[in-house]
Structures are given as C-alpha cells and as structure tokens.
Design an enzyme around this catalytic site. Structure first.
Site, PDB file in Angstrom:
ATOM      1  N   GLU A  34     106.524  30.020  21.052  1.00  0.00           N
ATOM      2  CA  GLU A  34     105.861  30.895  20.084  1.00  0.00           C
ATOM      3  C   GLU A  34     104.382  31.000  20.435  1.00  0.00           C
ATOM      4  O   GLU A  34     103.749  30.014  20.801  1.00  0.00           O
ATOM      5  CB  GLU A  34     106.031  30.350  18.665  1.00  0.00           C
ATOM      6  CG  GLU A  34     105.310  31.127  17.585  1.00  0.00           C
ATOM      7  CD  GLU A  34     105.661  32.613  17.578  1.00  0.00           C
ATOM      8  OE1 GLU A  34     104.729  33.440  17.635  1.00  0.00           O
ATOM      9  OE2 GLU A  34     106.874  32.946  17.527  1.00  0.00           O
ATOM     10  N   GLU A  36     102.051  32.726  18.268  1.00  0.00           N
ATOM     11  CA  GLU A  36     101.158  33.031  17.154  1.00  0.00           C
ATOM     12  C   GLU A  36     101.477  32.293  15.868  1.00  0.00           C
ATOM     13  O   GLU A  36     100.647  31.583  15.337  1.00  0.00           O
ATOM     14  CB  GLU A  36     101.158  34.538  16.899  1.00  0.00           C
ATOM     15  CG  GLU A  36     100.039  35.005  16.012  1.00  0.00           C
ATOM     16  CD  GLU A  36      99.871  36.514  16.046  1.00  0.00           C
ATOM     17  OE1 GLU A  36      98.952  37.018  15.385  1.00  0.00           O
ATOM     18  OE2 GLU A  36     100.669  37.193  16.732  1.00  0.00           O
ATOM     19  N   HIS A  37     102.684  32.473  15.323  1.00  0.00           N
ATOM     20  CA  HIS A  37     103.028  31.766  14.097  1.00  0.00           C
ATOM     21  C   HIS A  37     104.543  31.692  13.941  1.00  0.00           C
ATOM     22  O   HIS A  37     105.252  32.651  14.204  1.00  0.00           O
ATOM     23  CB  HIS A  37     102.408  32.408  12.849  1.00  0.00           C
ATOM     24  CG  HIS A  37     102.338  33.895  12.876  1.00  0.00           C
ATOM     25  ND1 HIS A  37     101.247  34.588  12.445  1.00  0.00           N
ATOM     26  CD2 HIS A  37     103.225  34.829  13.320  1.00  0.00           C
ATOM     27  CE1 HIS A  37     101.466  35.884  12.606  1.00  0.00           C
ATOM     28  NE2 HIS A  37     102.658  36.053  13.120  1.00  0.00           N
ATOM     29  N   CYS A  42     108.565  38.974  10.212  1.00  0.00           N
ATOM     30  CA  CYS A  42     109.281  39.044   8.935  1.00  0.00           C
ATOM     31  C   CYS A  42     108.690  38.090   7.913  1.00  0.00           C
ATOM     32  O   CYS A  42     108.343  38.477   6.801  1.00  0.00           O
ATOM     33  CB  CYS A  42     110.760  38.733   9.148  1.00  0.00           C
ATOM     34  SG  CYS A  42     111.684  38.633   7.603  1.00  0.00           S
ATOM     35  N   LYS A  51     107.696  41.509  -0.240  1.00  0.00           N
ATOM     36  CA  LYS A  51     108.486  41.339  -1.468  1.00  0.00           C
ATOM     37  C   LYS A  51     107.668  40.627  -2.544  1.00  0.00           C
ATOM     38  O   LYS A  51     107.849  40.876  -3.739  1.00  0.00           O
ATOM     39  CB  LYS A  51     109.775  40.562  -1.177  1.00  0.00           C
ATOM     40  CG  LYS A  51     110.655  41.216  -0.131  1.00  0.00           C
ATOM     41  CD  LYS A  51     110.865  42.695  -0.365  1.00  0.00           C
ATOM     42  CE  LYS A  51     111.364  43.414   0.863  1.00  0.00           C
ATOM     43  NZ  LYS A  51     110.366  43.635   1.906  1.00  0.00           N
ATOM     44  N   ALA A 199     111.900  52.441   5.333  1.00  0.00           N
ATOM     45  CA  ALA A 199     111.788  51.331   4.388  1.00  0.00           C
ATOM     46  C   ALA A 199     110.351  50.831   4.273  1.00  0.00           C
ATOM     47  O   ALA A 199     109.844  50.590   3.170  1.00  0.00           O
ATOM     48  CB  ALA A 199     112.724  50.198   4.805  1.00  0.00           C
ATOM     49  N   ILE A 200     109.659  50.659   5.406  1.00  0.00           N
ATOM     50  CA  ILE A 200     108.297  50.132   5.377  1.00  0.00           C
ATOM     51  C   ILE A 200     107.372  51.096   4.635  1.00  0.00           C
ATOM     52  O   ILE A 200     106.612  50.698   3.744  1.00  0.00           O
ATOM     53  CB  ILE A 200     107.785  49.876   6.806  1.00  0.00           C
ATOM     54  CG1 ILE A 200     108.565  48.741   7.466  1.00  0.00           C
ATOM     55  CG2 ILE A 200     106.288  49.539   6.796  1.00  0.00           C
ATOM     56  CD1 ILE A 200     108.223  48.524   8.938  1.00  0.00           C
ATOM     57  N   ASP A 327     115.037  42.551  16.779  1.00  0.00           N
ATOM     58  CA  ASP A 327     114.392  43.858  16.926  1.00  0.00           C
ATOM     59  C   ASP A 327     114.212  44.265  18.379  1.00  0.00           C
ATOM     60  O   ASP A 327     114.316  45.446  18.713  1.00  0.00           O
ATOM     61  CB  ASP A 327     113.023  43.840  16.243  1.00  0.00           C
ATOM     62  CG  ASP A 327     113.125  43.830  14.732  1.00  0.00           C
ATOM     63  OD1 ASP A 327     114.254  43.789  14.206  1.00  0.00           O
ATOM     64  OD2 ASP A 327     112.068  43.846  14.067  1.00  0.00           O
ATOM     65  N   HIS A 461     131.203  41.239 -17.415  1.00  0.00           N
ATOM     66  CA  HIS A 461     130.603  42.192 -18.349  1.00  0.00           C
ATOM     67  C   HIS A 461     129.670  41.448 -19.289  1.00  0.00           C
ATOM     68  O   HIS A 461     130.003  40.360 -19.766  1.00  0.00           O
ATOM     69  CB  HIS A 461     131.702  42.888 -19.166  1.00  0.00           C
ATOM     70  CG  HIS A 461     131.164  43.793 -20.229  1.00  0.00           C
ATOM     71  ND1 HIS A 461     130.678  45.052 -19.957  1.00  0.00           N
ATOM     72  CD2 HIS A 461     131.012  43.605 -21.566  1.00  0.00           C
ATOM     73  CE1 HIS A 461     130.258  45.608 -21.077  1.00  0.00           C
ATOM     74  NE2 HIS A 461     130.457  44.756 -22.077  1.00  0.00           N
TER      75      HIS A 461
END
EC number: 1.8.1.4
Length: 482
Positions: A34, A36-37, A42, A51, A199-200, A327, A461
């Site tokens: 990795e 960066e983080h 995501c 969110k 969506a974005i 992605d 219900h």
C-alpha cells in the site's frame, strides 16, 4: 535476497484487503503493498465517508420537517459544516484502523510503498510518492518492510481507480472539485454544479442540496443514473426536483470559465442552445478510470481494455501468475464486487474445489441519495433488448403501510421475470431504505428462485419489504393491496 511469498496483493482497498484476509485464512504466506492508506478509496474517500455525510443530511432533512410528524422545535436546525466533515473523517479513521487490525490478525505483512511488477512472480517496491497526510491515518504498526524486491507465485493487482477528467474541464481542487474536495469543504458553497449523474454525482448533489446549497446537475445522457431502470430514475428525478434540485439531461458542459471565486459552465442542451450557469463550485463526476499506470503491465504484456485490466471470472489475466480484481479490472466499479472478486480469485489460486466465477449480472447497485435507489439484474429495457419474453410487476410505496407511517410513501418496487421459466431477471427499487432491501432479491437470484418461492415467502408486517412480495404478485396478476 528477495523475500518470498505465496501471494502479494498490490493495493489495500476493499478488494485487496479482503483478498489478503482470505489468503491468510487459507494459510498462504501473504503480503499487501500500500502506498497511501489502508482501506483504499472506498473506506477513506468513497463509500464510507460519503454515507456518513449523507446520514447527517438525512437527519437535517427530517429535523426541518418535524411538523409533519406532529413534533415542534423552536427555530430551524442548521448544519455545522466542520463538525459534519469531522464526523465523516472520524468514521473513516475508525474503519481504517480496523483494516490494520485485520492484517495483523491474519498474519498479513504490510509493505509500505509503490509496487512495480518487474517480471512474473517479482515486484520491486519503491518509496511511496503519496505519504499519509492525515493524522488520523497513521502508518500501520505491522509493517514488514518498505523498499526492496519481493517474489510470489501469485501477484494480485487491486490498485482501484481514480476520478476521470474531461479535457479542458480538469479538476483544480479549488473551483472544480473531485470527490476528494467535495468530501472536505472548508466552507459550504452557496451554489454548485454537478457534472455527471451517476451514483457519485447524485449522492453529492443530494448531500449539498440538504445542506441548503443551490444545486444544478448536468447529465449528457437522457436520464439521470443512466445504468438504472428508467421508470425508477423518473421517480427519483421527480423527488429530487421537488426538493429543489435543477436537473438538465441530454446536456453537456461544453466549456467552463473561471472567475475569482466562481465558475461559469456553458451547458449545451438537447435543442442545441447554450445556457450559461454560474456557481461557486463545480463537482466533476464523469466516472472513474483504472489505476493501471507504472505497474509494469505494458512490459509484461498484460492485456488491458479502455483503461482496465482484462480478466476472466476468476481474476486471471493473460499472463500466468498475475491477477486483477476490483475497479482496476473494470465495471461495475463497486466495493462489494471487488470484495467478491478477491475471495473468488484467492480461493481459485489456492486450489479450492467448486469455486464459481464472479457473475457480474448478480452484482447489486445502490445510490444513497434521497430517495434511495437500488437494483440488481436486468432493467426492463435491457431484458427486451435481449429478446426476453418478460412479466413486469410493480408496487407503489403509497400503498405500503410502513412507508406511509414513515412519511416516505413516494417509492416503487419493480420486478422483472422470464415469462416462460419464472426466473427473476431483475429488481429495481426507489424509496425509503431500499439499499437495505435489495439484498433480498440478490439472494433470490443467487439461489435461482422463481416467482413461486417468492410468492410463498412470508414477509413481516408492517415493513417496507412487503412491497417486494406485492410486486412479485403484481407480475402474475395476484397483487393483494393495490
């Protein structure tokens, strides 16, 4: 001498870290690289922090309509922008540290730096050009090493994607934002243009609208959220416009002019006319592109297509020992698709029996605007394009007791069945909490459920989920409550 692993994964987003966890569970000596983080886009800049922002927006919306619920509050509730952003970043940081814990728990080594595949089975890690810049995202404590050469029988590319930029309308971080800047506004703009309604784009448009911003959305295609069913997006559009959002479809931003503290977009509409729209800021949300550069893929001959790595259903590329997930391996560019691909890829390379390839047709999509939109499978239009003989069922939330009680009765559940076999081909929903309901149809499709099993399933219900069964009944002329 190079340190050897069974599996090395490049990138620690949802696909990468989940693949690493599964590899560790299977007893494979695993490392993840990795730069960066931990958690990738995501967790740090996408799914999770957005969110958190949208939750704040939702509560603000409800607070300003308390009279609709028989409640009284003196004065109007307002947003503390810095506090809203701080909460979002805190949620992200909490999960970021959780990924570090998972790596340690599953004996996965974390190698900090930038990886390049020099040949099949070998990578060279150099110092990261993107050091961690946020204090709440410290370097993980279980770093194995940093720069150096490493070998592995299997190398999985999980480098994710980044915002796509249009020539002449490139984000500058000041007047034209990507989702990075949109997540951390120093001050709330009074007006905003959102270019792109996927969506974005729609999620940010919905958030800023709730914050009191004058929002205009420009979409080049005929409908907003173009991958969704047109009937569902029409309902979503009506609700967004009712909230005050201005939406232009079949329109494109031809050029922009930057001022000292504002930006003017020249929007070409369907009739060929140019409309000038001025706003404090613009968000460029015209899609993302895979991070395939500087990995050594061209030298190795790894096949790519339209900026993404080409794979089979198990994540294999055309070069033995090299895989790709998430992605960077193409659409749908969704975190849950990446996670599933990671597990499938690792289980297959580990030699587990009965590993099924990823079925992209059963990947659900969710958009967390107000109202929410969720779907899985074929749209009605796509089913017809494929020549399928179909039955379509619909049920309005206006006839659902729980939705009425919630004060959120503007919604729809729509299902599409194969007329001959009863196979559930697609499900599409708009309205309250549909992102939490769509999994019911996803499970049904994965189990190859027909309309008969769904009709004989007892739904509790009162719940909004009852609309799911009613939609199924409607497809067969048996709807009970409409």
């Amino acid at each position: 001498m190079a340190e050897n692993y069974d599996v090395i994964i490049i990138g620690s987003g949802p696909g990468g870290y989940v693949a690493a966890v599964r590899a560790g569970q299977l007893g494979l000596k695993t490392a993840i690289v990795e730069r960066e983080h931990l958690g990738g886009i995501c967790l740090n800049w996408g799914c999770i922090p957005t969110k958190a922002l949208l939750r704040s927006a939702e509560i603000l919306d409800h607070s300003n309509h308390l009279k609709d619920y028989g409640l009284v509050l003196e004065g109007k509730v307002s947003a503390d922008v810095k506090a809203v952003v701080a909460r979002s970043r805190g949620v992200s940081a909490r999960l970021n540290s959780g990924v570090g814990f998972l790596m340690k728990k599953n004996k996965v080594d974390v190698i900090w730096g930038e990886a390049k595949i020099t040949k099949p089975g070998e990578i060279v890690v150099s110092k990261s050009s993107k050091p961690v810049v946020e204090p709440q995202h410290p370097l993980p404590k279980n770093i194995k090493s940093q720069e150096g050469t490493y070998t592995a029988k299997h190398i999985i590319i999980a480098t994710g994607a980044r915002p796509r930029a249009l020539p002449g309308i490139e984000p500058d971080g000041k007047l034209i934002w990507t989702y990075f800047e949109a997540l951390k506004p120093d001050v709330m703009p009074k007006s905003l243009i959102v270019m792109g309604s996927g969506a974005i784009g729609i999620e940010f448009a919905s958030f800023y609208l709730s914050m009191g911003v004058d929002v205009t959305v420009v979409e080049v295609l005929p409908t907003i959220m173009p991958v969704e069913d047109a009937e569902v997006t029409a309902i979503a559009r009506k609700q967004l416009e009712k909230r005050g959002m201005k939406i232009f479809t079949s329109a494109k931003v031809a050029k922009v002019e930057k001022g000292a503290g504002s930006i003017t977009a020249h929007v070409e509409t369907a009739d060929g006319k140019i409309r000038q729209i001025t706003a404090d800021r613009m968000i460029s949300a015209v899609g993302v592109q895979g991070n395939i550069e500087n990995l050594g893929l061209e030298t190795l001959g790894v096949k790519t297509d339209r900026g993404c790595v080409v794979i089979d259903g198990y994540g294999k590329t055309n070069v033995p020992g090299i895989y790709a997930i998430g992605d960077v391996a193409g659409p749908p560019m969704l975190a849950h698709k990446a996670e599933h691909e990671g597990v499938v890829c690792v289980e297959k390379l580990a030699g587990l029996p009965n590993v099924h390839p990823t079925d992209k047709g059963k990947v659900p999509g969710c958009t967390y605007c107000q109202p929410q939109v969720a779907s899985v499978g074929l749209t009605e239009a796509r089913a017809k394009e494929l020549g399928r003989d179909i039955r379509v069922g619909r049920f309005s939330f206006a006839a659902n007791g729980k939705a009425i009680a919630l004060g959120e009765d503007q919604g729809l559940c729509k299902v599409i069945f194969d007329k001959k076999t009863g196979e559930l081909l697609g499900a599409h929903m708009v309205g309250a909490e549909v992102t939490e309901l769509i999994h019911g149809f996803v499970v049904a499709m994965n189990l190859e459920t027909t309309e008969e099993e769904l009709m004989h399933t007892i739904f509790p219900h009162p719940t909004v989920s009852e609309s799911m069964k009613e939609a199924v009944l409607d497809a067969y002329g048996r709807v009970l409550n409409a």
